[in-house]
Design a protein around this motif. Sequence first.
Motif, PDB file in Angstrom:
ATOM      1  N   VAL A   1       9.842 103.081 -20.208  1.00  0.00           N
ATOM      2  CA  VAL A   1      10.749 102.166 -19.518  1.00  0.00           C
ATOM      3  C   VAL A   1      10.933 102.620 -18.075  1.00  0.00           C
ATOM      4  CG1 VAL A   1      13.079 101.166 -19.491  1.00  0.00           C
ATOM      5  CG2 VAL A   1      11.932 101.608 -21.679  1.00  0.00           C
ATOM      6  N   ARG A   2      11.172 103.897 -17.919  1.00  0.00           N
ATOM      7  CA  ARG A   2      11.430 104.451 -16.581  1.00  0.00           C
ATOM      8  C   ARG A   2      10.269 104.184 -15.615  1.00  0.00           C
ATOM      9  NH1 ARG A   2      15.217 107.405 -14.074  1.00  0.00           N
ATOM     10  NH2 ARG A   2      14.545 108.938 -12.551  1.00  0.00           N
ATOM     11  N   ARG A   3       9.071 104.111 -16.160  1.00  0.00           N
ATOM     12  CA  ARG A   3       7.900 103.848 -15.313  1.00  0.00           C
ATOM     13  C   ARG A   3       8.052 102.532 -14.554  1.00  0.00           C
ATOM     14  NH1 ARG A   3       1.764 102.623 -17.360  1.00  0.00           N
ATOM     15  NH2 ARG A   3       0.919 102.342 -15.280  1.00  0.00           N
ATOM     16  N   TRP A   4       8.704 101.542 -15.161  1.00  0.00           N
ATOM     17  CA  TRP A   4       8.785 100.213 -14.568  1.00  0.00           C
ATOM     18  C   TRP A   4      10.161  99.880 -14.001  1.00  0.00           C
ATOM     19  CZ3 TRP A   4       4.038  99.203 -13.972  1.00  0.00           C
ATOM     20  CH2 TRP A   4       3.099  99.532 -14.948  1.00  0.00           C
ATOM     21  N   TRP A   5      11.191 100.607 -14.418  1.00  0.00           N
ATOM     22  CA  TRP A   5      12.551 100.322 -13.960  1.00  0.00           C
ATOM     23  C   TRP A   5      13.006 101.416 -13.020  1.00  0.00           C
ATOM     24  CZ3 TRP A   5      16.392  96.619 -14.946  1.00  0.00           C
ATOM     25  CH2 TRP A   5      15.922  95.514 -15.665  1.00  0.00           C
ATOM     26  N   ARG A   6      13.545 100.998 -11.899  1.00  0.00           N
ATOM     27  CA  ARG A   6      14.023 101.946 -10.899  1.00  0.00           C
ATOM     28  C   ARG A   6      15.277 102.671 -11.374  1.00  0.00           C
ATOM     29  NH1 ARG A   6      13.032 100.267  -5.140  1.00  0.00           N
ATOM     30  NH2 ARG A   6      11.481  98.656  -5.274  1.00  0.00           N
ATOM     31  N   GLY A   7      15.587 103.706 -10.672  1.00  0.00           N
ATOM     32  CA  GLY A   7      16.807 104.458 -10.925  1.00  0.00           C
ATOM     33  C   GLY A   7      16.622 105.888 -10.484  1.00  0.00           C
ATOM     34  N   ASP A   8      17.631 106.406  -9.853  1.00  0.00           N
ATOM     35  CA  ASP A   8      17.577 107.806  -9.479  1.00  0.00           C
ATOM     36  C   ASP A   8      17.708 108.651 -10.743  1.00  0.00           C
ATOM     37  OD1 ASP A   8      17.376 107.139  -6.765  1.00  0.00           O
ATOM     38  OD2 ASP A   8      19.555 106.967  -6.582  1.00  0.00           O
ATOM     39  N   ASP A   9      17.990 109.907 -10.563  1.00  0.00           N
ATOM     40  CA  ASP A   9      18.152 110.779 -11.720  1.00  0.00           C
ATOM     41  C   ASP A   9      19.381 110.410 -12.539  1.00  0.00           C
ATOM     42  OD1 ASP A   9      15.850 112.180 -11.176  1.00  0.00           O
ATOM     43  OD2 ASP A   9      16.877 113.660  -9.927  1.00  0.00           O
ATOM     44  N   ASP A  10      20.351 109.746 -11.921  1.00  0.00           N
ATOM     45  CA  ASP A  10      21.569 109.353 -12.614  1.00  0.00           C
ATOM     46  C   ASP A  10      21.436 107.903 -13.086  1.00  0.00           C
ATOM     47  OD1 ASP A  10      24.078 108.895 -13.578  1.00  0.00           O
ATOM     48  OD2 ASP A  10      25.134 109.469 -11.740  1.00  0.00           O
ATOM     49  N   LEU A  11      20.779 107.716 -14.225  1.00  0.00           N
ATOM     50  CA  LEU A  11      20.543 106.369 -14.729  1.00  0.00           C
ATOM     51  C   LEU A  11      21.827 105.697 -15.205  1.00  0.00           C
ATOM     52  CD1 LEU A  11      17.143 106.885 -16.551  1.00  0.00           C
ATOM     53  CD2 LEU A  11      17.577 105.712 -14.388  1.00  0.00           C
ATOM     54  N   ALA A  12      22.807 106.479 -15.622  1.00  0.00           N
ATOM     55  CA  ALA A  12      24.087 105.880 -16.015  1.00  0.00           C
ATOM     56  C   ALA A  12      24.716 105.162 -14.821  1.00  0.00           C
ATOM     57  CB  ALA A  12      25.039 106.943 -16.565  1.00  0.00           C
ATOM     58  N   THR A  13      24.637 105.763 -13.647  1.00  0.00           N
ATOM     59  CA  THR A  13      25.170 105.115 -12.449  1.00  0.00           C
ATOM     60  C   THR A  13      24.382 103.857 -12.116  1.00  0.00           C
ATOM     61  OG1 THR A  13      26.021 107.194 -11.592  1.00  0.00           O
ATOM     62  CG2 THR A  13      25.662 105.442  -9.991  1.00  0.00           C
ATOM     63  N   ALA A  14      23.068 103.877 -12.321  1.00  0.00           N
ATOM     64  CA  ALA A  14      22.248 102.693 -12.063  1.00  0.00           C
ATOM     65  C   ALA A  14      22.634 101.556 -13.005  1.00  0.00           C
ATOM     66  CB  ALA A  14      20.770 103.039 -12.209  1.00  0.00           C
ATOM     67  N   VAL A  15      22.847 101.868 -14.283  1.00  0.00           N
ATOM     68  CA  VAL A  15      23.262 100.844 -15.254  1.00  0.00           C
ATOM     69  C   VAL A  15      24.646 100.324 -14.885  1.00  0.00           C
ATOM     70  CG1 VAL A  15      23.863 100.411 -17.676  1.00  0.00           C
ATOM     71  CG2 VAL A  15      21.802 101.732 -17.112  1.00  0.00           C
ATOM     72  N   GLU A  16      25.563 101.217 -14.548  1.00  0.00           N
ATOM     73  CA  GLU A  16      26.913 100.792 -14.148  1.00  0.00           C
ATOM     74  C   GLU A  16      26.861  99.872 -12.935  1.00  0.00           C
ATOM     75  OE1 GLU A  16      28.824 104.553 -13.544  1.00  0.00           O
ATOM     76  OE2 GLU A  16      29.284 104.803 -15.681  1.00  0.00           O
ATOM     77  N   ALA A  17      25.980 100.168 -11.990  1.00  0.00           N
ATOM     78  CA  ALA A  17      25.854  99.321 -10.795  1.00  0.00           C
ATOM     79  C   ALA A  17      25.416  97.912 -11.178  1.00  0.00           C
ATOM     80  CB  ALA A  17      24.869  99.938  -9.805  1.00  0.00           C
ATOM     81  N   ASP A  18      24.500  97.801 -12.135  1.00  0.00           N
ATOM     82  CA  ASP A  18      24.093  96.465 -12.596  1.00  0.00           C
ATOM     83  C   ASP A  18      25.267  95.737 -13.246  1.00  0.00           C
ATOM     84  OD1 ASP A  18      21.502  96.806 -11.689  1.00  0.00           O
ATOM     85  OD2 ASP A  18      20.676  97.280 -13.669  1.00  0.00           O
ATOM     86  N   LEU A  19      26.045  96.457 -14.040  1.00  0.00           N
ATOM     87  CA  LEU A  19      27.165  95.823 -14.742  1.00  0.00           C
ATOM     88  C   LEU A  19      28.252  95.341 -13.782  1.00  0.00           C
ATOM     89  CD1 LEU A  19      27.657  98.118 -17.877  1.00  0.00           C
ATOM     90  CD2 LEU A  19      26.324  96.024 -17.668  1.00  0.00           C
ATOM     91  N   THR A  20      28.378  95.982 -12.634  1.00  0.00           N
ATOM     92  CA  THR A  20      29.427  95.594 -11.685  1.00  0.00           C
ATOM     93  C   THR A  20      28.923  94.679 -10.576  1.00  0.00           C
ATOM     94  OG1 THR A  20      29.082  97.618 -10.390  1.00  0.00           O
ATOM     95  CG2 THR A  20      30.783  97.683 -12.122  1.00  0.00           C
ATOM     96  N   ASP A  21      27.623  94.383 -10.570  1.00  0.00           N
ATOM     97  CA  ASP A  21      27.051  93.486  -9.572  1.00  0.00           C
ATOM     98  C   ASP A  21      27.507  92.063  -9.882  1.00  0.00           C
ATOM     99  OD1 ASP A  21      25.408  91.771  -8.047  1.00  0.00           O
ATOM    100  OD2 ASP A  21      23.679  93.107  -8.204  1.00  0.00           O
ATOM    101  N   GLU A  22      28.266  91.476  -8.980  1.00  0.00           N
ATOM    102  CA  GLU A  22      28.844  90.151  -9.219  1.00  0.00           C
ATOM    103  C   GLU A  22      27.798  89.043  -9.274  1.00  0.00           C
ATOM    104  OE1 GLU A  22      32.086  89.309  -6.600  1.00  0.00           O
ATOM    105  OE2 GLU A  22      33.106  91.176  -7.111  1.00  0.00           O
ATOM    106  N   ASP A  23      26.617  89.272  -8.739  1.00  0.00           N
ATOM    107  CA  ASP A  23      25.568  88.259  -8.748  1.00  0.00           C
ATOM    108  C   ASP A  23      24.670  88.335  -9.987  1.00  0.00           C
ATOM    109  OD1 ASP A  23      26.360  87.215  -6.280  1.00  0.00           O
ATOM    110  OD2 ASP A  23      25.153  88.688  -5.194  1.00  0.00           O
ATOM    111  N   LEU A  24      24.904  89.319 -10.826  1.00  0.00           N
ATOM    112  CA  LEU A  24      24.035  89.603 -11.960  1.00  0.00           C
ATOM    113  C   LEU A  24      24.840  89.476 -13.251  1.00  0.00           C
ATOM    114  CD1 LEU A  24      21.097  90.676 -12.293  1.00  0.00           C
ATOM    115  CD2 LEU A  24      22.063  92.965 -12.244  1.00  0.00           C
ATOM    116  N   THR A  25      24.246  88.874 -14.266  1.00  0.00           N
ATOM    117  CA  THR A  25      24.846  88.823 -15.594  1.00  0.00           C
ATOM    118  C   THR A  25      23.955  89.638 -16.518  1.00  0.00           C
ATOM    119  OG1 THR A  25      25.733  86.615 -15.180  1.00  0.00           O
ATOM    120  CG2 THR A  25      25.601  87.314 -17.470  1.00  0.00           C
ATOM    121  N   VAL A  26      24.536  90.644 -17.154  1.00  0.00           N
ATOM    122  CA  VAL A  26      23.774  91.562 -17.998  1.00  0.00           C
ATOM    123  C   VAL A  26      24.237  91.418 -19.443  1.00  0.00           C
ATOM    124  CG1 VAL A  26      23.106  93.968 -18.412  1.00  0.00           C
ATOM    125  CG2 VAL A  26      23.610  93.198 -16.071  1.00  0.00           C
ATOM    126  N   TYR A  27      23.281  91.224 -20.329  1.00  0.00           N
ATOM    127  CA  TYR A  27      23.547  91.177 -21.765  1.00  0.00           C
ATOM    128  C   TYR A  27      22.907  92.377 -22.436  1.00  0.00           C
ATOM    129  CZ  TYR A  27      24.789  86.221 -21.354  1.00  0.00           C
ATOM    130  OH  TYR A  27      25.377  85.031 -21.020  1.00  0.00           O
TER     131      TYR A  27
END
Length: 168
Positions: free
Chosen positions: A29-55
Amino acid sequence: MLRGRAVTLRPATAADVPALAAIRAEPEVRRWWRGDDDLATAVEADLTDEDLTVYAIEQHGRVVGAIQWYAEDDPDYRHASLDIFLDPSVRGAGLGGDAIRTLVRHLIDAHGHHRFTIDPAAANTAAIRAYAKVGFRPVGVLRRYERGADGRWHDGLLMDLLADELPD
């Protein structure tokens, strides 16, 4: 909550961050999805992005991935764009296709979308095959579209699907 044949899609929450970050940390998965070493922060950023809906994608009550979408709302260019990742342990079972069909059907019925795009890396042949099974068609290569972890630019493939092309 959206129910597919084999998966359930529900809005992802902060409680899902550890599971989604763990899936994103899997090498396949990591090969194709971006994210620094702190993937939890990357996921949290997606969840708080007002333009994005995550299921969160669930199978039998277990989080096995995520699917997200955002809309281009300009009425002359209106469409929805999707992205998805799955735990490698469930790949090949049709769960990704089920999740995509379920979300697209919802976006047609609830939001009136008529066109959908997805943009995998041009080298991600497994994803391209999976999207084609759902009905997405290649539109064109996006040259030097995304910078990879290696620091080099890599091509993407723009694919689209029209609402009346969605298989049942």
